[in-house]
Design a protein around this motif. Structure first.
Motif, PDB file in Angstrom:
ATOM      1  N   LEU A 126      66.398  49.813  34.773  1.00 54.52           N
ATOM      2  CA  LEU A 126      66.483  50.682  35.819  1.00 54.52           C
ATOM      3  C   LEU A 126      68.230  50.914  35.839  1.00 54.52           C
ATOM      4  O   LEU A 126      68.098  52.656  36.305  1.00 54.52           O
ATOM      5  N   GLY A 146      54.436  50.494  36.824  1.00 49.83           N
ATOM      6  CA  GLY A 146      54.850  50.365  38.427  1.00 49.83           C
ATOM      7  C   GLY A 146      56.172  51.317  39.066  1.00 49.83           C
ATOM      8  O   GLY A 146      56.105  51.921  40.019  1.00 49.83           O
ATOM      9  N   LEU A 147      57.134  51.604  38.107  1.00 50.07           N
ATOM     10  CA  LEU A 147      57.796  53.092  38.021  1.00 50.07           C
ATOM     11  C   LEU A 147      57.605  53.890  37.953  1.00 50.07           C
ATOM     12  O   LEU A 147      57.585  54.955  38.396  1.00 50.07           O
ATOM     13  N   VAL A 148      56.280  54.149  36.828  1.00 46.37           N
ATOM     14  CA  VAL A 148      56.576  55.597  36.901  1.00 46.37           C
ATOM     15  C   VAL A 148      55.167  56.039  37.123  1.00 46.37           C
ATOM     16  O   VAL A 148      54.254  55.512  37.353  1.00 46.37           O
ATOM     17  N   ARG A 149      55.311  57.526  37.157  1.00 49.38           N
ATOM     18  CA  ARG A 149      53.584  58.113  37.354  1.00 49.38           C
ATOM     19  C   ARG A 149      52.532  59.184  36.546  1.00 49.38           C
ATOM     20  O   ARG A 149      51.844  58.724  36.131  1.00 49.38           O
ATOM     21  N   ARG A 174      66.029  54.738  34.556  1.00 46.98           N
ATOM     22  CA  ARG A 174      64.401  54.840  35.495  1.00 46.98           C
ATOM     23  C   ARG A 174      63.962  56.288  35.456  1.00 46.98           C
ATOM     24  O   ARG A 174      63.343  57.179  35.470  1.00 46.98           O
ATOM     25  N   ASP A 175      65.398  57.238  35.397  1.00 47.15           N
ATOM     26  CA  ASP A 175      65.339  58.460  35.658  1.00 47.15           C
ATOM     27  C   ASP A 175      64.734  59.490  34.206  1.00 47.15           C
ATOM     28  O   ASP A 175      63.867  60.239  34.398  1.00 47.15           O
ATOM     29  N   VAL A 182      56.142  46.662  34.245  1.00 43.84           N
ATOM     30  CA  VAL A 182      57.828  46.817  35.262  1.00 43.84           C
ATOM     31  C   VAL A 182      57.534  48.441  34.465  1.00 43.84           C
ATOM     32  O   VAL A 182      58.076  49.294  36.153  1.00 43.84           O
ATOM     33  N   VAL A 183      57.416  48.893  33.958  1.00 42.19           N
ATOM     34  CA  VAL A 183      57.350  50.237  33.798  1.00 42.19           C
ATOM     35  C   VAL A 183      56.085  50.898  34.358  1.00 42.19           C
ATOM     36  O   VAL A 183      56.384  51.994  34.959  1.00 42.19           O
ATOM     37  N   GLY A 198      61.185  58.751  34.361  1.00 41.49           N
ATOM     38  CA  GLY A 198      60.663  59.463  35.267  1.00 41.49           C
ATOM     39  C   GLY A 198      60.053  60.886  35.208  1.00 41.49           C
ATOM     40  O   GLY A 198      59.451  61.448  35.397  1.00 41.49           O
TER      41      GLY A 198
END
Length: 228
Positions: free
Chosen positions: A134, A162-165, A137-138, A159-160, A141
């Motif tokens: 986390l 679910g965090l990124v586009r 995270r920036d 995990v990743v 992204g």
């Protein structure tokens, strides 16, 4: 008919660069230094892009570099390289779950950089301490693609994912204790991920992950240029 350079011990695909934007990459294990020299020389003569040889032991690398000028060797990635591509605008972040996964991550970084991707890496961001992933995270992204390198149960890919586009390419690694089954557990877990659209490559194959991202960049048209 594709143009092939017949060396007797190898038939080198000289049209690979025209079809896929990169000359044929040489897999080092099982080849003698002399065979590698012959293939590399042929690729350098007949193609114009980067020439890579993967999984090369230090002793073999020294012999080949002495015979073919202009090359370099990344010992951690075990990669020989001639004529690296200029860095393009397509960015890829390599996220490695643990320090033990670093050699596979190093191969992904080295190959991605060699073919012109704007490459960076974060290490030791595994799920045993979720705050670590986390905290970056920036960076995740901001990347055009993310390569996730993880052994044990391979959960970092989900995990990743679910965090990124951006596209996520997961590399299962053969680190872990008995039930990790030398990477098979991570492989199956990544395939079964509930994060939709995660791409999974072969166990320990940082090379395959980098090449998957290279293909994505090719389609977008913003990989590295040919200036060297």
């Amino acid at each position: 008919m594709s143009e092939v350079l017949n060396l007797g011990f190898a038939r080198v695909d000289l049209d690979r660069e025209a079809r896929q934007g990169l000359p044929e990459v040489v897999y080092g294990p099982g080849k003698t230094p002399e065979q590698i020299v012959g293939i590399v020389t042929g690729l350098l003569t007949h193609n114009s892009g980067p020439v890579l040889v993967t999984r090369v032991a230090p002793e073999t690398a020294g012999t080949v570099l002495a015979a073919v000028d202009g090359g370099s060797y990344d010992a951690e990635a075990r990669l020989l390289l001639w004529r690296p591509a200029a860095t393009g605008s397509f960015s890829v972040l390599v996220a490695a779950a643990g320090t033990s996964d670093r050699p596979v991550a190093a191969e992904a970084v080295a190959v991605a950089s060699a073919v012109g991707l704007d490459t960076s890496a974060v290490h030791d961001v595994g799920v045993a301490g979720l705050d670590r992933i986390l905290q970056v995270r920036d960076q995740l992204g901001a990347a055009d693609a993310v390569i996730v390198v993880a052994g044990m149960e391979g959960a970092l890919a989900s995990v990743v994912g679910g965090l990124v586009r951006a596209p996520v390419v997961a590399v299962p690694v053969s680190t872990g204790y008995g039930a990790s089954l030398e990477g098979v557990t991570a492989l199956l877990a990544m395939h079964a991920s509930c994060a939709a659209g995660v791409t999974v490559v072969n166990i320990d194959s940082g090379f395959s992950a980098a090449m998957a991202v290279h293909r994505i960049a090719q389609v977008r048209g913003d990989r590295g240029g040919d200036d060297r």
